[in-house]
Design an enzyme around this catalytic site. Structure first.
Site, PDB file in Angstrom:
ATOM      1  N   GLU A 122      83.458 -34.170 -24.761  1.00  0.00           N
ATOM      2  CA  GLU A 122      82.188 -33.828 -24.109  1.00  0.00           C
ATOM      3  C   GLU A 122      81.405 -32.846 -24.978  1.00  0.00           C
ATOM      4  OE1 GLU A 122      82.750 -30.589 -21.007  1.00  0.00           O
ATOM      5  OE2 GLU A 122      84.778 -31.346 -21.195  1.00  0.00           O
ATOM      6  N   LYS A 124      79.736 -29.494 -26.034  1.00  0.00           N
ATOM      7  CA  LYS A 124      80.016 -28.113 -25.664  1.00  0.00           C
ATOM      8  C   LYS A 124      78.698 -27.373 -25.582  1.00  0.00           C
ATOM      9  CE  LYS A 124      82.736 -24.081 -26.855  1.00  0.00           C
ATOM     10  NZ  LYS A 124      81.665 -23.105 -27.080  1.00  0.00           N
ATOM     11  N   ASP A 126      76.010 -24.376 -25.077  1.00  0.00           N
ATOM     12  CA  ASP A 126      75.944 -22.993 -25.495  1.00  0.00           C
ATOM     13  C   ASP A 126      75.284 -22.214 -24.365  1.00  0.00           C
ATOM     14  OD1 ASP A 126      76.349 -20.935 -27.144  1.00  0.00           O
ATOM     15  OD2 ASP A 126      74.735 -21.413 -28.542  1.00  0.00           O
ATOM     16  N   GLU A 180      79.193 -24.657 -17.012  1.00  0.00           N
ATOM     17  CA  GLU A 180      78.421 -23.884 -17.985  1.00  0.00           C
ATOM     18  C   GLU A 180      76.966 -23.839 -17.520  1.00  0.00           C
ATOM     19  OE1 GLU A 180      80.260 -22.694 -20.538  1.00  0.00           O
ATOM     20  OE2 GLU A 180      78.779 -22.073 -22.039  1.00  0.00           O
ATOM     21  N   TYR A 232      82.518 -28.757 -15.734  1.00  0.00           N
ATOM     22  CA  TYR A 232      83.440 -29.389 -16.672  1.00  0.00           C
ATOM     23  C   TYR A 232      84.900 -29.305 -16.280  1.00  0.00           C
ATOM     24  CZ  TYR A 232      83.858 -24.588 -18.481  1.00  0.00           C
ATOM     25  OH  TYR A 232      84.040 -23.247 -18.595  1.00  0.00           O
ATOM     26  N   LYS A 320      83.700 -27.532 -33.426  1.00  0.00           N
ATOM     27  CA  LYS A 320      82.375 -26.925 -33.578  1.00  0.00           C
ATOM     28  C   LYS A 320      81.533 -27.690 -34.598  1.00  0.00           C
ATOM     29  CE  LYS A 320      81.599 -23.173 -32.069  1.00  0.00           C
ATOM     30  NZ  LYS A 320      81.976 -21.875 -31.554  1.00  0.00           N
ATOM     31  N   CYS A 414      44.098 -14.401 -54.161  1.00  0.00           N
ATOM     32  CA  CYS A 414      45.133 -15.417 -54.366  1.00  0.00           C
ATOM     33  C   CYS A 414      46.132 -14.924 -55.415  1.00  0.00           C
ATOM     34  CB  CYS A 414      44.483 -16.728 -54.815  1.00  0.00           C
ATOM     35  SG  CYS A 414      45.671 -17.949 -55.377  1.00  0.00           S
ATOM     36  N   CYS A 417      45.543 -17.407 -58.717  1.00  0.00           N
ATOM     37  CA  CYS A 417      44.307 -17.459 -59.514  1.00  0.00           C
ATOM     38  C   CYS A 417      43.406 -16.258 -59.262  1.00  0.00           C
ATOM     39  CB  CYS A 417      43.547 -18.753 -59.233  1.00  0.00           C
ATOM     40  SG  CYS A 417      42.746 -18.755 -57.615  1.00  0.00           S
ATOM     41  N   CYS A 432      43.158 -19.988 -50.199  1.00  0.00           N
ATOM     42  CA  CYS A 432      42.442 -19.818 -51.459  1.00  0.00           C
ATOM     43  C   CYS A 432      41.577 -21.059 -51.596  1.00  0.00           C
ATOM     44  CB  CYS A 432      43.434 -19.723 -52.617  1.00  0.00           C
ATOM     45  SG  CYS A 432      42.656 -19.979 -54.214  1.00  0.00           S
ATOM     46  N   CYS A 437      42.527 -23.726 -58.726  1.00  0.00           N
ATOM     47  CA  CYS A 437      43.686 -22.818 -58.665  1.00  0.00           C
ATOM     48  C   CYS A 437      44.942 -23.545 -59.146  1.00  0.00           C
ATOM     49  CB  CYS A 437      43.854 -22.314 -57.233  1.00  0.00           C
ATOM     50  SG  CYS A 437      45.376 -21.390 -56.961  1.00  0.00           S
TER      51      CYS A 437
END
Ligand code: JCF
Length: 673
Positions: A122, A124, A126, A180, A232, A320, A414, A417, A432, A437
């Site tokens: 399944e 996981k 966070d 969770e 879960y 992980k 700039c 240039c 710019c 340039c």
């Protein structure tokens, strides 16, 4: 008082309250657990209002199980603590396939068995682990995991979570369930936008937002946070619900608990590895963050035989994904000039490995973003790299500040240039505006030679840099005037690589119109827009003389794009450049329409596994034929493609009358153009 002596008005109120509560519970379940509502929002709101009014008129009938309690009970002044009857363990981590195969070997050794063993895998999440206790089918307590032995009692807060059942569909004597709590990416975005508008500090990530929301002493605040839950597992049970983990989840689902539809049941260890890879590819398309896959031995009697270590069970492991966030230091901030003259501040980082890639630079987007995140030179920052996107700084770790950090200011000229920098009203980006340039010239040439454009193999950044600095290229049209001898005289160029480059340039001269248009680097004209323009105008001549009105009349072309295209071709210099490219022998060919668009406009949902083809390959094939793949069966779904051991989507498809096909029929459909 017995029913018979209650005033008639009260007894009808009891009846109506009961009716409304049942209907609203049922609707909550369909909406938040099954994701399949059968009542309009307006009707729901009306019933909720009626129930609130009745409950207000009859305070003696109040109940913590009422759907109205989702708005939050009275504030607490502290959280009580409670001991978990079975410790809430954490999971061992694995980081590569070998760790998981070792886990499987350990399991088999412990069980002293050669028998094939089945696992359930399944995503996981966070988020924040919680335990909920039900007695006689009613939620009576909820607590955080805490240190695993004791947690904090957060019952009033958990009651506000819409996907938590307050009453179960069947009366189970006592049930401890674990899950969770999390906040979706969309919910997180909305929450932070709202906080930004109200001048409040922002949450760093969905996990922190979920944890912070659950630890509110005022449940009315929790009620306004977009918390969700997936269940879960179970804690202590008088009678087990099933003999297997998967079976237990099925019973939990029947009782009204929300179970992650992505759980893959009863597969051998090798398939958990495939599934991990598949989910790793797909994690960025999910509505919520996941940081890996949980792999559990499916048989509960085998789980029992394996038992636990001090902090984690022997029968489960978290596989992980590679971390995509790391902390490091901002060594310096400098400014890059892009192909359109946009000035982008870039952080130079102390190099750090994120998900297997060394990151030493991260975009800071623009000045406002630096101010908003208050990023200073010398700061310790959290850096994120996700998929193919450029690494970015998520936030500053303020606790690491020493006071020595330096505030960055955008230069007024700039950096390449030295022309004056402009920032238009309502624009976050400073530019710019000097066409000549050198930074813009280099970036424009890089873009011109890049994969989606002329695709000149070997025309890399270093080489372009050298050629511009040596005065060999001052615009992309000059590429076609290069000769082999000149190229060969450059640093790190032999006869062979010079010839290869000349060949690549020659080969690039046959190009579809869309890619040619894209290569020009007209502002707001990306690959998609370029293809639309090519389809519409068929050649450069027509495009360059199109009026703003004619451009705007095309579907997918807005005023901003139209203006930009017109502006590009209004400049004499640009028209000459395009002329020179054509004169150099560039030939436009009609790109074949993608051969088979046999699934154009059709929407597919996949379920189960497919022999000989991973799910992402199947998805690519469908998309390649013009079809679309989505995750959930809805009214818009045309076909459900069912593989081996299909999940709940199959039931849903059957119920909603969506046509179910197997992979064979899918292949047939793709072939039948
Ligand atoms: O999604 C999770 N974070 C998650 C955590 C899922 C699980 O199945 C877990 C868990 C922690 C412990 N199972 C255990 C036994």
């Amino acid at each position: 008082m017995p029913d018979s002596v209650k005033p008639a008005e009260t007894s009808s109120a009891i009846h109506r309250i009961e009716e409304l509560r049942n209907a609203l519970h049922q609707h909550n379940y369909r909406y938040y657990v099954l994701d399949d509502p059968d009542l309009s929002d307006a009707e729901y709101d009306r019933m909720m209002r009626e129930l609130k009014e009745l409950e207000a008129a009859h305070p003696e009938l109040a109940s913590p199980d009422s759907p109205t309690s989702r708005v939050g009970a009275a504030p607490l002044d502290k959280f009580d603590t409670v001991a978990h009857s079975i410790p809430m363990l954490s999971l061992d981590n694995g980081f590569d396939d070998n760790d998981i195969l070792d886990f499987d070997k350990r399991v088999k050794r412990h069980l002293d068995s050669e028998e094939p063993i089945l696992y359930t895998a399944e995503p996981k999440l966070d988020g924040v682990a919680v335990e909920l206790v039900y007695e006689a089918g009613r939620l009576i307590m909820a607590s955080t995991r805490g240190d695993g032995m004791t947690g904090e009692v957060i019952t009033s807060n958990v009651r506000t979570i819409r996907s938590v059942p307050l009453l179960l569909h069947e009366q189970v004597s006592r049930l401890e369930v674990r899950g969770e709590v999390f906040i979706s990416l969309e919910g997180f975005k909305r929450l932070n936008e709202d906080r930004l508008n109200r001048g409040l500090s922002l949450f760093a990530n969905p996990r922190n937002a979920a944890a912070g929301s659950l630890r509110q002493l005022n449940p009315r605040i929790t009620a306004r946070r977009p918390l969700e839950i997936f269940f879960y597992g179970v804690g202590h049970m008088t009678d087990p619900l099933s003999e297997s983990h998967w079976g237990t989840l099925q019973v939990l689902k029947r009782l009204g608990f929300r179970i992650n539809p992505l759980i893959r049941a009863e597969i051998p260890i090798e398939e958990t590895l495939d599934y991990h890879r598949e989910m790793n590819d797909k994690r960025h398309t999910l509505a919520y963050d996941i940081d890996g896959m949980v792999i559990k031995l499916d048989s509960l009697s085998l789980q029992d035989r394996l038992g636990e270590k001090s902090r984690s069970p022997r029968w489960a492991i978290a596989y992980k994904f590679q971390a995509i966030q790391e902390t490091t230091r901002v060594l310096d901030i400098d400014v890059q000039v892009g192909r359109t003259g946009a000035l982008t501040p870039v952080a130079h980082l102390d190099p750090v490995s994120i998900g297997g890639v060394t990151v030493s630079r991260a975009t800071l987007h623009n000045e406002d973003e630096i101010r908003r995140k208050d990023i200073r030179i010398g700061d310790t920052v959290l850096v994120q790299r996700a998929g193919d996107v450029i690494p970015e700084v998520v936030k500053v770790i303020e606790s690491s500040r020493t006071g020595q950090e330096k505030i960055f200011t955008m230069p007024a000229t700039c950096p390449v240039c030295e022309a004056e920098v402009f920032r238009e009203k309502d624009e976050a980006v400073a530019r710019c505006n000097h066409i000549g340039c050198p930074a813009q010239v280099k970036a424009r040439i890089r873009h011109f030679a890049s994969k989606g454009a002329f695709d000149m193999d070997g025309m890399g950044s270093k080489l372009i840099e050298q050629m511009v600095d040596k005065g060999l290229l001052s615009s992309y049209a000059d590429i076609f005037s290069l000769d082999k001898a000149t190229v060969q005289s450059l640093e790190r160029m032999g006869a062979k690589s010079a010839q290869n480059l000349m060949n690549a340039i020659e080969k690039s001269k046959a190009i579809p119109l869309g890619r040619f248009i894209y290569a020009l680097g007209i502002r707001h004209v990306g690959e998609n827009v370029a293809t639309i323009l090519a389809d519409q105008f068929q050649n450069m001549e027509n495009l360059s003389s199109a009026s703003t009105e004619a451009l705007e009349a095309i579907e997918g072309i807005g005023p901003e794009i139209a203006e930009s295209v017109r502006h590009f071709f209004d400049q004499n210099q640009n028209r000459q450049t395009v002329r020179r490219i054509l004169d150099a022998g560039v030939r436009i060919f009609q790109e074949k329409k993608p051969e088979k668009r046999s699934l154009e406009g059709k929407v597919f949902v996949l379920t189960g596994t497919f022999e000989g083809m991973t799910r992402s390959e199947t998805k690519k094939m469908i998309e390649g034929a013009g079809g679309k793949v989505t995750n959930t069966v809805s009214r818009n779904t045309n076909y459900l493609v069912a593989g081996e051991s299909p999940g709940s989507k199959l039931d849903k498809a059957k119920k909603s009358g969506v046509e179910v096909i197997d992979r064979q029929s899918l292949l047939q459909m793709v072939r039948d153009a």
